[in-house]
Design a protein around this motif. Structure first.
Motif, PDB file in Angstrom:
ATOM      1  N   UNK A  97      37.102  17.406 -13.394  1.00  0.00           N
ATOM      2  CA  UNK A  97      37.655  16.845 -12.359  1.00  0.00           C
ATOM      3  C   UNK A  97      36.681  16.445 -11.146  1.00  0.00           C
ATOM      4  N   UNK A  98      35.509  15.848 -11.598  1.00  0.00           N
ATOM      5  CA  UNK A  98      34.209  15.629 -10.622  1.00  0.00           C
ATOM      6  C   UNK A  98      33.915  14.225 -10.954  1.00  0.00           C
ATOM      7  N   UNK A  99      34.357  13.239  -9.958  1.00  0.00           N
ATOM      8  CA  UNK A  99      34.221  11.511  -9.970  1.00  0.00           C
ATOM      9  C   UNK A  99      33.023  11.241 -10.432  1.00  0.00           C
ATOM     10  N   UNK A 100      32.114  11.948  -9.831  1.00  0.00           N
ATOM     11  CA  UNK A 100      30.715  11.523  -9.849  1.00  0.00           C
ATOM     12  C   UNK A 100      30.298  11.869 -11.306  1.00  0.00           C
ATOM     13  N   UNK A 101      30.323  12.841 -11.921  1.00  0.00           N
ATOM     14  CA  UNK A 101      30.150  13.504 -13.166  1.00  0.00           C
ATOM     15  C   UNK A 101      30.762  12.223 -14.064  1.00  0.00           C
ATOM     16  N   UNK A 121      34.947  24.829 -17.130  1.00  0.00           N
ATOM     17  CA  UNK A 121      35.360  25.300 -15.843  1.00  0.00           C
ATOM     18  C   UNK A 121      34.316  26.361 -15.345  1.00  0.00           C
ATOM     19  N   UNK A 122      34.299  26.873 -14.330  1.00  0.00           N
ATOM     20  CA  UNK A 122      33.262  27.638 -13.733  1.00  0.00           C
ATOM     21  C   UNK A 122      32.976  28.916 -14.606  1.00  0.00           C
ATOM     22  N   UNK A 123      31.705  28.880 -14.847  1.00  0.00           N
ATOM     23  CA  UNK A 123      31.209  29.935 -15.684  1.00  0.00           C
ATOM     24  C   UNK A 123      31.367  31.370 -15.404  1.00  0.00           C
ATOM     25  N   UNK A 124      31.650  32.080 -16.353  1.00  0.00           N
ATOM     26  CA  UNK A 124      31.550  33.756 -16.146  1.00  0.00           C
ATOM     27  C   UNK A 124      30.290  34.174 -15.639  1.00  0.00           C
ATOM     28  N   UNK A 125      29.441  33.538 -16.852  1.00  0.00           N
ATOM     29  CA  UNK A 125      28.063  34.067 -16.518  1.00  0.00           C
ATOM     30  C   UNK A 125      27.267  33.832 -15.276  1.00  0.00           C
ATOM     31  N   UNK A 234      33.771  21.738  -2.911  1.00  0.00           N
ATOM     32  CA  UNK A 234      34.587  20.711  -3.491  1.00  0.00           C
ATOM     33  C   UNK A 234      35.103  21.349  -5.055  1.00  0.00           C
ATOM     34  N   UNK A 235      34.164  21.973  -5.660  1.00  0.00           N
ATOM     35  CA  UNK A 235      34.646  22.484  -7.093  1.00  0.00           C
ATOM     36  C   UNK A 235      35.797  23.627  -6.953  1.00  0.00           C
ATOM     37  N   UNK A 236      35.894  24.463  -5.681  1.00  0.00           N
ATOM     38  CA  UNK A 236      36.668  25.359  -5.681  1.00  0.00           C
ATOM     39  C   UNK A 236      37.723  25.101  -4.780  1.00  0.00           C
ATOM     40  N   UNK A 237      38.346  23.548  -4.525  1.00  0.00           N
ATOM     41  CA  UNK A 237      39.229  23.535  -3.807  1.00  0.00           C
ATOM     42  C   UNK A 237      40.689  23.558  -4.304  1.00  0.00           C
ATOM     43  N   UNK A 238      40.823  24.062  -5.590  1.00  0.00           N
ATOM     44  CA  UNK A 238      41.961  24.151  -6.551  1.00  0.00           C
ATOM     45  C   UNK A 238      42.323  23.283  -7.018  1.00  0.00           C
ATOM     46  N   UNK A 239      41.612  22.234  -7.497  1.00  0.00           N
ATOM     47  CA  UNK A 239      41.970  21.057  -8.325  1.00  0.00           C
ATOM     48  C   UNK A 239      41.844  21.596  -9.832  1.00  0.00           C
ATOM     49  N   UNK A 240      41.235  22.414  -9.892  1.00  0.00           N
ATOM     50  CA  UNK A 240      40.861  23.038 -11.354  1.00  0.00           C
ATOM     51  C   UNK A 240      41.745  24.364 -11.779  1.00  0.00           C
ATOM     52  N   UNK A 241      42.949  24.483 -11.087  1.00  0.00           N
ATOM     53  CA  UNK A 241      43.533  25.852 -11.109  1.00  0.00           C
ATOM     54  C   UNK A 241      44.527  25.488 -12.386  1.00  0.00           C
ATOM     55  N   UNK A 242      43.830  25.362 -13.623  1.00  0.00           N
ATOM     56  CA  UNK A 242      44.749  25.111 -14.685  1.00  0.00           C
ATOM     57  C   UNK A 242      43.965  25.565 -15.949  1.00  0.00           C
ATOM     58  N   UNK A 243      44.564  26.089 -16.787  1.00  0.00           N
ATOM     59  CA  UNK A 243      43.848  26.247 -18.107  1.00  0.00           C
ATOM     60  C   UNK A 243      43.819  24.840 -18.948  1.00  0.00           C
TER      61      UNK A 243
END
Length: 272
Positions: A97-101, A121-125, A234-243
């Motif tokens: 969900x990153x338009x520029x990417x 998604x966001x890396x655990x590491x 921007x990454x943490x704004x909730x748009x990726x809150x799904x598996x």
């Protein structure tokens, strides 16, 4: 037998894991970094030709980030260089969900190359070997999150998908969104780290401006700190809150959960 595989960013968090897996399978790897035997530098296109020479497949992790405004021009030129060199297959590390990417992805999709896109998604590491390791060790992790949960992903899973896409047929034209199996808020994730490590570590939400100043204090140039802070918020704004099921579709198994990652990180001494 496989031809030599190019791994761009072979010392990075994903590239290192991809290279190690390829070597374990007996696949020759051309590790591409600024200091490798055949150097590769995103800022120096003159290094690209030799790195791409006689290569059939490549894993590509762009640094610093596909969301950087200048990335589209670099990726456009790189795709052209890859086509000219006769590269057949590219596995590109991208973002959810990153338009520029995704604008960079489109340049690859419109090329003559056989492509596979990875959107983890966001890396655990990030907590065990990345930007938040020092925060864990200091006892307080802070980020400009929205309060929404994240489907944290284990990089071991991302690397497994990358290797499958590099070596196997059936992944051409696929976009794999790769996540963990559960949604966890930042406080919940940090609590799992505290439980596994035995450390007294807590989480605190901060503003993007405060996060930016923290980066500057850590040594980031002011311009870079501003960009990173805005990007993380921007990454943490909730748009990726799904598996998502990219791992399952790609290699047919379930992803590792956060508790498994934390136990393994502790066993390896990451938080000692």
């Amino acid at each position: 037998m496989h031809n030599e595989v190019l791994v761009i960013g072979a010392t990075g968090k994903t590239g290192r894991r991809v290279a190690d897996r390829l070597k374990a399978r007996g696949v020759p790897v051309r590790e591409a970094t600024r200091r490798s035997a055949i150097p590769f530098d995103w800022e120096d296109p003159d290094t690209w030709g030799e790195a791409l020479s006689d290569i059939d497949a490549a894993y590509v992790a762009y640094s610093p980030d596909l969301a950087v405004p200048s990335a589209q021009g670099v990726i456009r030129d790189f795709v052209a260089a890859a086509e000219k060199a006769g590269l057949r297959r590219i596995v590109l590390l991208s973002e959810r969900n990153e338009a520029r990417a995704q604008a960079c992805e489109k340049l690859l999709m419109e090329s003559s190359l056989e492509w596979t896109i990875l959107r983890p998604s966001w890396f655990m590491q990030n907590f065990s070997e990345g930007g938040f390791l020092d925060s864990v060790m200091s006892g307080e992790v802070s980020a400009p999150d929205s309060g929404a949960p994240e489907p944290w992903v284990d990089l071991e899973d991302v690397a497994d998908v990358a290797v499958a896409a590099l070596l196997e047929d059936g992944h051409k034209g696929e976009i794999y969104e790769i996540t963990g199996p559960e949604l966890l808020t930042w406080p919940q994730a940090v609590a799992r780290i505290a439980k596994a490590s035995g450390l007294d570590v807590r989480y605190r939400t901060i503003t993007p401006a405060k996060f930016e100043s923290t980066l500057v204090e850590a040594g980031f140039p002011a311009q870079d700190a501003s960009f990173v802070a805005s990007l993380v918020a921007e990454i943490l704004d909730g748009k990726n809150a799904s598996t998502a099921d990219g791992l399952q579709r790609a290699i047919g198994r379930s992803p590792r959960n956060f508790a498994e990652f934390a136990r393994d990180a502790q066993a390896r001494g990451c938080w000692t």
